[in-house]
Design a protein around this motif. Structure first.
Motif, PDB file in Angstrom:
ATOM      1  N   MET A  92       0.866  -1.182   0.000  1.00 59.52           N
ATOM      2  CA  MET A  92       0.000   0.000   0.000  1.00 59.52           C
ATOM      3  C   MET A  92       0.900   1.228   0.000  1.00 59.52           C
ATOM      4  N   ARG A  93       0.805   2.023  -1.034  1.00 64.91           N
ATOM      5  CA  ARG A  93       1.691   3.175  -1.211  1.00 64.91           C
ATOM      6  C   ARG A  93       1.097   4.423  -0.546  1.00 64.91           C
ATOM      7  N   MET A  94       1.783   4.904   0.493  1.00 66.17           N
ATOM      8  CA  MET A  94       1.323   6.109   1.179  1.00 66.17           C
ATOM      9  C   MET A  94       1.312   7.274   0.201  1.00 66.17           C
ATOM     10  N   GLY A  95       0.255   8.048   0.237  1.00 66.33           N
ATOM     11  CA  GLY A  95       0.106   9.157  -0.690  1.00 66.33           C
ATOM     12  C   GLY A  95      -0.633   8.776  -1.950  1.00 66.33           C
ATOM     13  N   GLU A  96      -0.759   7.473  -2.199  1.00 65.12           N
ATOM     14  CA  GLU A  96      -1.484   6.985  -3.373  1.00 65.12           C
ATOM     15  C   GLU A  96      -2.685   6.138  -2.958  1.00 65.12           C
ATOM     16  N   ASP A  97      -2.461   5.220  -2.014  1.00 63.55           N
ATOM     17  CA  ASP A  97      -3.537   4.372  -1.519  1.00 63.55           C
ATOM     18  C   ASP A  97      -4.147   4.992  -0.260  1.00 63.55           C
ATOM     19  N   PRO A  98      -5.354   4.549   0.118  1.00 65.76           N
ATOM     20  CA  PRO A  98      -5.985   5.099   1.327  1.00 65.76           C
ATOM     21  C   PRO A  98      -5.141   4.811   2.566  1.00 65.76           C
ATOM     22  N   PRO A  99      -5.137   5.720   3.553  1.00 68.91           N
ATOM     23  CA  PRO A  99      -4.448   5.448   4.821  1.00 68.91           C
ATOM     24  C   PRO A  99      -5.034   4.200   5.478  1.00 68.91           C
ATOM     25  N   VAL A 100      -4.290   3.605   6.366  1.00 72.23           N
ATOM     26  CA  VAL A 100      -4.691   2.330   6.951  1.00 72.23           C
ATOM     27  C   VAL A 100      -6.041   2.426   7.646  1.00 72.23           C
ATOM     28  N   GLU A 101      -6.289   3.520   8.388  1.00 76.71           N
ATOM     29  CA  GLU A 101      -7.551   3.617   9.125  1.00 76.71           C
ATOM     30  C   GLU A 101      -8.735   3.757   8.175  1.00 76.71           C
ATOM     31  N   VAL A 102      -8.525   4.445   7.036  1.00 77.89           N
ATOM     32  CA  VAL A 102      -9.594   4.573   6.046  1.00 77.89           C
ATOM     33  C   VAL A 102      -9.851   3.232   5.379  1.00 77.89           C
ATOM     34  N   TRP A 103      -8.778   2.507   5.061  1.00 77.01           N
ATOM     35  CA  TRP A 103      -8.928   1.190   4.435  1.00 77.01           C
ATOM     36  C   TRP A 103      -9.686   0.250   5.365  1.00 77.01           C
ATOM     37  N   ILE A 104      -9.360   0.262   6.639  1.00 79.60           N
ATOM     38  CA  ILE A 104     -10.046  -0.604   7.602  1.00 79.60           C
ATOM     39  C   ILE A 104     -11.522  -0.250   7.669  1.00 79.60           C
ATOM     40  N   ALA A 105     -11.812   1.041   7.791  1.00 80.33           N
ATOM     41  CA  ALA A 105     -13.208   1.477   7.894  1.00 80.33           C
ATOM     42  C   ALA A 105     -14.004   1.120   6.654  1.00 80.33           C
ATOM     43  N   ASP A 106     -13.353   1.144   5.491  1.00 83.17           N
ATOM     44  CA  ASP A 106     -14.064   0.869   4.239  1.00 83.17           C
ATOM     45  C   ASP A 106     -14.159  -0.619   3.919  1.00 83.17           C
ATOM     46  N   ASN A 107     -13.220  -1.424   4.392  1.00 84.61           N
ATOM     47  CA  ASN A 107     -13.134  -2.812   3.928  1.00 84.61           C
ATOM     48  C   ASN A 107     -13.461  -3.871   4.974  1.00 84.61           C
ATOM     49  N   LEU A 108     -13.352  -3.547   6.242  1.00 84.01           N
ATOM     50  CA  LEU A 108     -13.699  -4.544   7.259  1.00 84.01           C
ATOM     51  C   LEU A 108     -15.153  -4.384   7.672  1.00 84.01           C
ATOM     52  N   SER A 109     -15.688  -5.412   8.296  1.00 86.35           N
ATOM     53  CA  SER A 109     -17.111  -5.453   8.612  1.00 86.35           C
ATOM     54  C   SER A 109     -17.474  -4.541   9.781  1.00 86.35           C
ATOM     55  N   ASP A 110     -18.784  -4.319   9.939  1.00 84.79           N
ATOM     56  CA  ASP A 110     -19.266  -3.569  11.088  1.00 84.79           C
ATOM     57  C   ASP A 110     -18.839  -4.270  12.376  1.00 84.79           C
ATOM     58  N   GLU A 111     -18.492  -3.466  13.379  1.00 82.69           N
ATOM     59  CA  GLU A 111     -18.130  -3.959  14.707  1.00 82.69           C
ATOM     60  C   GLU A 111     -16.879  -4.849  14.695  1.00 82.69           C
ATOM     61  N   ALA A 112     -16.060  -4.714  13.670  1.00 80.23           N
ATOM     62  CA  ALA A 112     -14.800  -5.477  13.632  1.00 80.23           C
ATOM     63  C   ALA A 112     -13.903  -5.026  14.774  1.00 80.23           C
ATOM     64  N   VAL A 113     -13.103  -5.960  15.278  1.00 80.29           N
ATOM     65  CA  VAL A 113     -12.173  -5.683  16.372  1.00 80.29           C
ATOM     66  C   VAL A 113     -10.757  -5.629  15.795  1.00 80.29           C
ATOM     67  N   ILE A 114     -10.106  -4.505  15.965  1.00 79.33           N
ATOM     68  CA  ILE A 114      -8.753  -4.317  15.436  1.00 79.33           C
ATOM     69  C   ILE A 114      -7.784  -4.289  16.611  1.00 79.33           C
ATOM     70  N   GLY A 115      -6.898  -5.269  16.676  1.00 78.18           N
ATOM     71  CA  GLY A 115      -5.972  -5.392  17.782  1.00 78.18           C
ATOM     72  C   GLY A 115      -4.727  -4.547  17.602  1.00 78.18           C
ATOM     73  N   ILE A 116      -4.194  -4.056  18.728  1.00 77.36           N
ATOM     74  CA  ILE A 116      -2.978  -3.255  18.709  1.00 77.36           C
ATOM     75  C   ILE A 116      -2.237  -3.440  20.020  1.00 77.36           C
ATOM     76  N   ASP A 117      -0.905  -3.482  19.949  1.00 79.16           N
ATOM     77  CA  ASP A 117      -0.077  -3.414  21.144  1.00 79.16           C
ATOM     78  C   ASP A 117      -0.055  -1.949  21.564  1.00 79.16           C
ATOM     79  N   SER A 118      -0.694  -1.633  22.686  1.00 76.64           N
ATOM     80  CA  SER A 118      -0.887  -0.233  23.070  1.00 76.64           C
ATOM     81  C   SER A 118       0.413   0.465  23.433  1.00 76.64           C
ATOM     82  N   TRP A 119       1.515  -0.290  23.591  1.00 76.45           N
ATOM     83  CA  TRP A 119       2.816   0.318  23.841  1.00 76.45           C
ATOM     84  C   TRP A 119       3.429   0.854  22.551  1.00 76.45           C
ATOM     85  N   CYS A 120       2.986   0.333  21.425  1.00 78.14           N
ATOM     86  CA  CYS A 120       3.636   0.646  20.150  1.00 78.14           C
ATOM     87  C   CYS A 120       2.828   1.572  19.264  1.00 78.14           C
TER      88      CYS A 120
END
Length: 534
Positions: A92-120
């Motif tokens: 995914m090319r930054m500046g050309e493709d949608p940012p990660v948060e936009v891609w997630i919102a557009d492509n993953l299902s309603d109420e999807a759970v996105i995991g993250i290491d909160s330290w990072c």
């Protein structure tokens, strides 16, 4: 398929199994490049994104879903990522493709759970993601442990390299002076304390250095400073008797690295107690007595894990008050920087003169510094000059100089087409041999006790073509125009573009024996920041 590619494919499968078995199930996993301090350049054991994807660039973000594996990176690394990612990954090319948060919102299902290491992940990034996820009621879920670590069976150990006291003769200012100014800023903002998470800021404030990250003389640590106390969170195995005495004399408590989260909770509730003030034990008074007392964090560098221990109305989210005084060099630092650059410049000139001679003797080059007398390339070279072997020679020249501590970043030693690859990293087994008919670019730097350097030189040891001369001259003219430009308040990259000064470049503010890029300032058209205030 190579063995490394097969192993990474297996790690992907193992990661997805952990995501599926997690409670709640994780529909997508974010894997940033950053460590717990939001560093761009991280230690070997913190290269989780590199481990899972195989992409070795310094900037990028991986996203693993139940069916896809995607990697976002910027224009510096498009070619490198294309070469390094397997066919199971999508670039995914930054500046050309949608940012990660936009891609997630557009492509993953309603109420999807996105995991993250909160330290990072920084507070800024987390809040931006959460805002985007509202579209489908998706959740950014803070994992109790990093899932990548669970599949990384041979993860490098946490080395206990010692903390080093950085002498005042190089720092220019004592810890006491820096702490006095910092506390004045806390009082001005009516803040009871500040949480400092950026490694170079902790190192600068406490006048310490380390060797925990390649090319950056920092130590993995945090700092908390209040109106009445100061705390240094570090693996105590790294603390020598000298450092222990130094911290005590400076009124700084040394705590274990892993205690920072607990102490942030105590800070938030007004119960954090200090013991080391001017070398004597004491019980610190309530540092958060005021009902609405604020705790200062820089939301761009503070991780979500620590921010989560504060009440939302308690966090004072402003740029770190350390950023500007760290950037504005004091007279002693300026003197040291000049001396470091003189020594470093001498090493680079020695190197180029040596290389010029080698190119004439062994490759029949006409010469950069002096014209050869009809020499021709030797048919049988005993030792070939390669991108890696010549960069090793440059490091050897630097190592002879006073106060040399190491390189400030991996040397970009590049021949011909490789010189066009941004952040090119030559490997001994695959690097190119030098060629008298091709351009040679060397971007390199060093760490000295009194300064950090970064110098780029583009040379041609033979006869450059007219096109090469034209390109070189255009870049030179751009640099001269930029050097002569005046920066009135409100100047942006767009302003420069309109004035035909667009050199599509960056300026770097240099640290003093710290990370190579203190801050970046882009002069390209897309930068709308106020350059004059940087």
């Amino acid at each position: 398929m190579t063995s490394s590619s097969a192993a990474r494919n297996q790690h992907l499968d193992e990661l997805r199994a952990l995501m599926a078995s997690h409670s709640p199930p994780i529909h997508a996993l974010l894997i940033p490049s950053e460590d717990a301090h939001q560093s761009e350049y991280v230690s070997e054991r913190d290269k989780r994104r590199q481990f899972i994807s195989g992409f070795t660039g310094s900037a990028g973000l991986a996203l693993i879903t139940t069916k896809e594996a995607l990697l976002w990176t910027d224009g510096r690394y498009f070619l490198q990522a294309t070469n390094q990612l397997s066919d199971r990954w999508r670039l995914m090319r930054m500046g050309e493709d949608p940012p990660v948060e936009v891609w997630i919102a557009d492509n993953l299902s309603d109420e999807a759970v996105i995991g993250i290491d909160s330290w990072c992940i920084s507070v800024d990034s987390a809040q931006r993601y959460e805002q985007a996820f509202l579209k489908k009621n998706q959740t950014l879920f803070q994992l109790s442990s990093d899932l990548v670590d669970e599949v990384w069976k041979d993860r490098p150990p946490n080395d206990a390299t010692p903390v080093i006291v950085h002498p005042v003769e190089f720092a220019g200012r004592s810890v006491a002076q820096k702490m006095k100014e910092l506390r004045e800023k806390l009082q001005h903002e009516k803040a009871s304390g500040i949480i400092i998470t950026a490694l170079d800021e902790v190192a600068w404030l406490y006048n310490v250095r380390g060797n925990d990250v390649h090319y950056s003389p920092v130590v993995h640590s945090y700092a908390i400073v209040t109106l009445h106390g100061a705390f240094f969170y570090v693996d105590k195995r790294k603390v020598t008797t000298e450092v222990k005495n130094y911290m005590s004399e400076s009124g700084i408590d040394i705590r274990e690295y892993d205690m920072v989260q607990l102490d942030v909770s105590l800070l938030a509730s007004g119960q954090l107690k200090g013991s080391a003030v001017n070398g004597s034990l004491h019980m610190e008074k309530d540092i958060n007595a005021a009902e609405h007392s604020k705790i200062w964090i820089d939301s761009n560098s503070c991780c979500l894990a620590l921010y989560s221990k504060l009440r939302p109305d308690q966090a004072l989210m402003l740029q770190s008050p350390i950023a500007l005084p760290k950037a504005v060099k004091n007279p002693m630092e300026l003197t040291g920087l000049r001396k470091a650059h003189i020594r470093d410049g001498a090493a680079v000139v020695q190197y180029l003169a040596w290389l010029d001679n080698q190119m004439q003797e062994n490759y029949g080059a006409s010469g950069y510094f002096s014209e050869a007398n009809g020499s021709q390339k030797k048919e049988h070279l005993e030792i070939k000059l390669t991108e890696v072997s010549v960069s090793d020679k440059l490091e050897a020249f630097r190592a002879e100089k006073e106060h040399f501590k190491g390189l400030s970043f991996p040397t970009i030693s590049s021949v011909g087409p490789n010189a066009a690859i941004i952040h090119y990293s030559p490997e001994a087994n695959t690097c190119a041999e030098l060629d008298a008919d091709k351009i040679y670019l060397c971007d390199s730097g060093a760490q000295y006790l009194d300064g950090t350097t970064d110098i780029t030189r583009t040379v041609h040891f033979g006869k450059p073509s007219e096109h090469q001369k034209l390109c070189y001259t255009a870049v030179l003219k751009g640099h001269i125009a930029l050097d002569a430009a005046v920066f009135p308040n409100g100047t942006t990259g767009e302003s420069f573009f309109q004035c035909s000064y667009d050199v599509n470049s960056c300026a770097f503010s240099r640290n003093l024996c710290l990370c190579i890029a203190l801050c970046r300032q882009s002069f390209c058209r897309e930068n709308y920041q106020n350059i004059a205030k940087v």
